[in-house]
Design a protein around this motif. Structure first.
Motif, PDB file in Angstrom:
ATOM      1  N   ILE A   1     -55.589  -9.304 -15.153  1.00  0.00           N
ATOM      2  CA  ILE A   1     -55.591  -9.887 -16.497  1.00  0.00           C
ATOM      3  C   ILE A   1     -54.956 -11.271 -16.389  1.00  0.00           C
ATOM      4  O   ILE A   1     -53.787 -11.413 -16.049  1.00  0.00           O
ATOM      5  CB  ILE A   1     -54.804  -9.014 -17.490  1.00  0.00           C
ATOM      6  CG1 ILE A   1     -55.438  -7.619 -17.582  1.00  0.00           C
ATOM      7  CG2 ILE A   1     -54.752  -9.693 -18.862  1.00  0.00           C
ATOM      8  CD1 ILE A   1     -54.641  -6.638 -18.375  1.00  0.00           C
ATOM      9  N   GLU A   2     -55.743 -12.264 -16.691  1.00  0.00           N
ATOM     10  CA  GLU A   2     -55.263 -13.647 -16.651  1.00  0.00           C
ATOM     11  C   GLU A   2     -55.342 -14.205 -18.063  1.00  0.00           C
ATOM     12  O   GLU A   2     -56.380 -14.163 -18.701  1.00  0.00           O
ATOM     13  CB  GLU A   2     -56.107 -14.473 -15.705  1.00  0.00           C
ATOM     14  CG  GLU A   2     -55.620 -15.869 -15.510  1.00  0.00           C
ATOM     15  CD  GLU A   2     -54.239 -15.954 -14.882  1.00  0.00           C
ATOM     16  OE1 GLU A   2     -53.400 -16.693 -15.402  1.00  0.00           O
ATOM     17  OE2 GLU A   2     -54.001 -15.258 -13.876  1.00  0.00           O
ATOM     18  N   LYS A   3     -54.214 -14.714 -18.558  1.00  0.00           N
ATOM     19  CA  LYS A   3     -54.163 -15.193 -19.937  1.00  0.00           C
ATOM     20  C   LYS A   3     -54.461 -16.691 -20.031  1.00  0.00           C
ATOM     21  O   LYS A   3     -54.973 -17.148 -21.028  1.00  0.00           O
ATOM     22  CB  LYS A   3     -52.795 -14.905 -20.534  1.00  0.00           C
ATOM     23  CG  LYS A   3     -52.523 -13.415 -20.644  1.00  0.00           C
ATOM     24  CD  LYS A   3     -51.156 -13.165 -21.212  1.00  0.00           C
ATOM     25  CE  LYS A   3     -50.938 -11.660 -21.272  1.00  0.00           C
ATOM     26  NZ  LYS A   3     -49.605 -11.320 -21.637  1.00  0.00           N
ATOM     27  N   ASP A   4     -54.142 -17.432 -18.984  1.00  0.00           N
ATOM     28  CA  ASP A   4     -54.296 -18.880 -19.043  1.00  0.00           C
ATOM     29  C   ASP A   4     -55.112 -19.344 -17.841  1.00  0.00           C
ATOM     30  O   ASP A   4     -54.565 -19.725 -16.809  1.00  0.00           O
ATOM     31  CB  ASP A   4     -52.916 -19.545 -19.031  1.00  0.00           C
ATOM     32  CG  ASP A   4     -52.990 -21.044 -19.245  1.00  0.00           C
ATOM     33  OD1 ASP A   4     -54.022 -21.521 -19.749  1.00  0.00           O
ATOM     34  OD2 ASP A   4     -52.018 -21.720 -18.878  1.00  0.00           O
ATOM     35  N   MET A   5     -56.436 -19.287 -17.978  1.00  0.00           N
ATOM     36  CA  MET A   5     -57.310 -19.661 -16.883  1.00  0.00           C
ATOM     37  C   MET A   5     -57.779 -21.104 -17.087  1.00  0.00           C
ATOM     38  O   MET A   5     -58.318 -21.451 -18.114  1.00  0.00           O
ATOM     39  CB  MET A   5     -58.513 -18.726 -16.814  1.00  0.00           C
ATOM     40  CG  MET A   5     -58.132 -17.324 -16.426  1.00  0.00           C
ATOM     41  SD  MET A   5     -59.530 -16.263 -16.225  1.00  0.00           S
ATOM     42  CE  MET A   5     -60.208 -16.881 -14.722  1.00  0.00           C
ATOM     43  N   LYS A   6     -57.565 -21.922 -16.070  1.00  0.00           N
ATOM     44  CA  LYS A   6     -57.973 -23.326 -16.133  1.00  0.00           C
ATOM     45  C   LYS A   6     -58.923 -23.597 -14.978  1.00  0.00           C
ATOM     46  O   LYS A   6     -58.668 -23.213 -13.857  1.00  0.00           O
ATOM     47  CB  LYS A   6     -56.754 -24.235 -16.038  1.00  0.00           C
ATOM     48  CG  LYS A   6     -55.802 -24.041 -17.177  1.00  0.00           C
ATOM     49  CD  LYS A   6     -54.583 -24.924 -17.004  1.00  0.00           C
ATOM     50  CE  LYS A   6     -53.613 -24.680 -18.149  1.00  0.00           C
ATOM     51  NZ  LYS A   6     -52.369 -25.436 -17.993  1.00  0.00           N
TER      52      LYS A   6
END
Length: 55
Positions: free
Chosen positions: A49-54
């Motif tokens: 689970i990745e909340k801040d994907m750039k």
């Protein structure tokens, strides 16, 4: 030293090569036995689970 290296090179043997081809069964058997030797138990699977994907 050069003569020793030549002798080692002439006498080396690769156990994964059979008739000039890589024997996949031997490679898999080696990796399985090596992993058993190291005894790395599998970690339980966690969802990624990745909340801040750039990008």
């Amino acid at each position: 030293m050069r003569a020793d290296a030549e002798q080692l090179r002439a006498n080396r043997h690769n156990p994964f090569i059979v008739d000039g081809k890589v024997d996949c069964a031997r490679v898999v058997e080696f990796l399985t036995d090596y992993n058993e030797f190291l005894y790395h138990p599998m970690k339980p699977h966690r969802p990624f689970i990745e909340k801040d994907m750039k990008l």
